[in-house]
Design a protein around this motif. Structure first.
Motif, PDB file in Angstrom:
ATOM      1  N   UNK A   1    -118.013 -17.912 -48.813  1.00  0.00           N
ATOM      2  CA  UNK A   1    -118.001 -19.887 -47.787  1.00  0.00           C
ATOM      3  C   UNK A   1    -117.113 -19.311 -46.226  1.00  0.00           C
ATOM      4  N   UNK A   2    -117.918 -19.716 -45.440  1.00  0.00           N
ATOM      5  CA  UNK A   2    -117.612 -19.081 -44.261  1.00  0.00           C
ATOM      6  C   UNK A   2    -117.026 -20.198 -43.840  1.00  0.00           C
TER       7      UNK A   2
ATOM      8  N   UNK B   1    -113.124 -20.773 -41.156  1.00  0.00           N
ATOM      9  CA  UNK B   1    -112.971 -20.809 -39.741  1.00  0.00           C
ATOM     10  C   UNK B   1    -112.237 -22.173 -40.176  1.00  0.00           C
ATOM     11  N   UNK B   2    -111.677 -22.426 -41.229  1.00  0.00           N
ATOM     12  CA  UNK B   2    -110.859 -23.843 -41.698  1.00  0.00           C
ATOM     13  C   UNK B   2    -109.079 -22.785 -41.069  1.00  0.00           C
ATOM     14  N   UNK B   3    -108.842 -21.542 -42.106  1.00  0.00           N
ATOM     15  CA  UNK B   3    -108.301 -21.086 -42.032  1.00  0.00           C
ATOM     16  C   UNK B   3    -107.641 -20.317 -40.546  1.00  0.00           C
TER      17      UNK B   3
ATOM     18  N   UNK C   1    -106.668 -10.414 -41.319  1.00  0.00           N
ATOM     19  CA  UNK C   1    -105.114 -10.066 -42.158  1.00  0.00           C
ATOM     20  C   UNK C   1    -104.525 -11.390 -42.999  1.00  0.00           C
ATOM     21  N   UNK C   2    -104.316 -12.368 -42.737  1.00  0.00           N
ATOM     22  CA  UNK C   2    -104.345 -13.560 -42.953  1.00  0.00           C
ATOM     23  C   UNK C   2    -104.785 -13.926 -44.087  1.00  0.00           C
TER      24      UNK C   2
ATOM     25  N   UNK D   1    -106.056 -15.457 -48.392  1.00  0.00           N
ATOM     26  CA  UNK D   1    -107.933 -16.817 -48.468  1.00  0.00           C
ATOM     27  C   UNK D   1    -108.497 -15.883 -49.553  1.00  0.00           C
ATOM     28  N   UNK D   2    -109.094 -15.180 -48.707  1.00  0.00           N
ATOM     29  CA  UNK D   2    -110.461 -14.349 -49.437  1.00  0.00           C
ATOM     30  C   UNK D   2    -110.231 -13.322 -50.689  1.00  0.00           C
TER      31      UNK D   2
END
Length: 289
Positions: free
Chosen positions: A165-166, A170-172, A180-181, A186-187
């Motif tokens: 989910x993009x 985008x929220x991050x 990298x973060x 997240x991913x």
């Protein structure tokens, strides 16, 4: 409750029957080798052992487990598999993530080059000279580096990342996270299915590798388990001269059976823990390209 038609029932019965037959064909040789490793030498010499052990004894296992060279090869294989699987997943993720983004302008070109490597394999002699030229001849790193990235696994992980989910990314990014973060925080934590699937692929490849150490490893201290297994099976010098020692309850056939079972057991034990991720990861990574 969903009703199943008669034709679907027949189809399922055929599929289940076919899978049972294939499973039996696959497991019978393993049971036969296991039975030989647990049998005494007399029924083995008389070819009385099929899929059930005769005159069960652990003498063969005790002898092989006491061999330091077997444990040394086992340690080399375990370490190379553990480190290699981690590095392979890391490199694959770092390569697949940018390739899954439309902003990466050379993504299609890189993927075409990756697919070409799946179709055309490097000739053996140039491959040998290249690996030797970069200092990996008789180097334990050769057990890991040549397997670092494969096109098939790269495609699966890239496809998996493209379905991520993009909105979450985008929220991050809005919160100030860099690429990298986003990837590591997240991913990847939400990609356990594909990581487990590809981790299993890489681990099995490195664990079972034979041609690479056969070509590049000459120091017996760095022999992985598969090369040591080959020595046990093909060379009588690796086995004790026990033909005339009637007091021993094992022979070369039972000892060789032990080494075969010993080499495949760790991988077999890993499968049940990764099974819940395996099908999901393989399907999610291959739905769309």
């Amino acid at each position: 409750m969903i009703s199943i038609s008669f034709g679907e029932k027949i189809f399922r019965m055929i599929v289940i029957t076919a899978l049972c037959v294939v499973s039996a064909i696959a497991i019978i040789p393993l049971l036969s080798v296991l039975s030989v490793s647990l049998s005494s030498k007399l029924p083995v010499e008389l070819n009385l052992v099929t899929i059930w052990p005769r005159e069960i004894t652990l003498d063969s296992w005790k002898y092989m487990i006491d061999r330091a060279d077997l444990w040394k090869s086992f340690a080399v294989t375990v370490i190379s598999t553990g480190i290699g699987t981690f590095l392979c997943l890391l490199i694959t993720a770092l390569t697949a993530y940018p390739l899954s983004k439309k902003e990466f302008g050379f993504g299609k070109i890189v993927m075409v080059l990756a697919i070409i490597t799946m179709i055309f394999k490097a000739p053996l002699i140039p491959y040998f000279l290249t690996v030797k030229g970069i200092g990996l001849y008789n180097n334990p790193l050769v057990l890991v580096i040549p397997h670092m990235l494969t096109a098939f696994n790269l495609i699966i992980m890239r496809t998996f990342f493209k379905q991520f989910p993009s909105e979450l990314e985008e929220a991050a990014v809005v919160e100030g996270a860099g690429y990298f973060r986003v990837l590591f925080s997240l991913v990847l934590p939400l990609s356990k299915a594909v990581l487990a699937t590809l981790g299993l692929f890489y681990a099995v490849t490195i664990w079972n590798q034979f041609q690479t150490p056969l070509l590049f490893i000459q120091n017996p201290d760095w022999f992985p388990l598969q090369i040591k297994l080959r020595q046990f099976i093909t060379s009588d010098n690796e086995m004790p001269m026990i033909g005339d020692l009637s007091q021993l309850n094992y022979n070369t056939r039972t000892l060789r059976a032990v080494t075969i079972v010993f080499s495949i057991t760790p991988i077999l034990l890993v499968y049940p823990y990764l099974q819940k991720y395996f099908v999901k990861g393989a399907l999610l990574g291959s739905v769309k390209g």
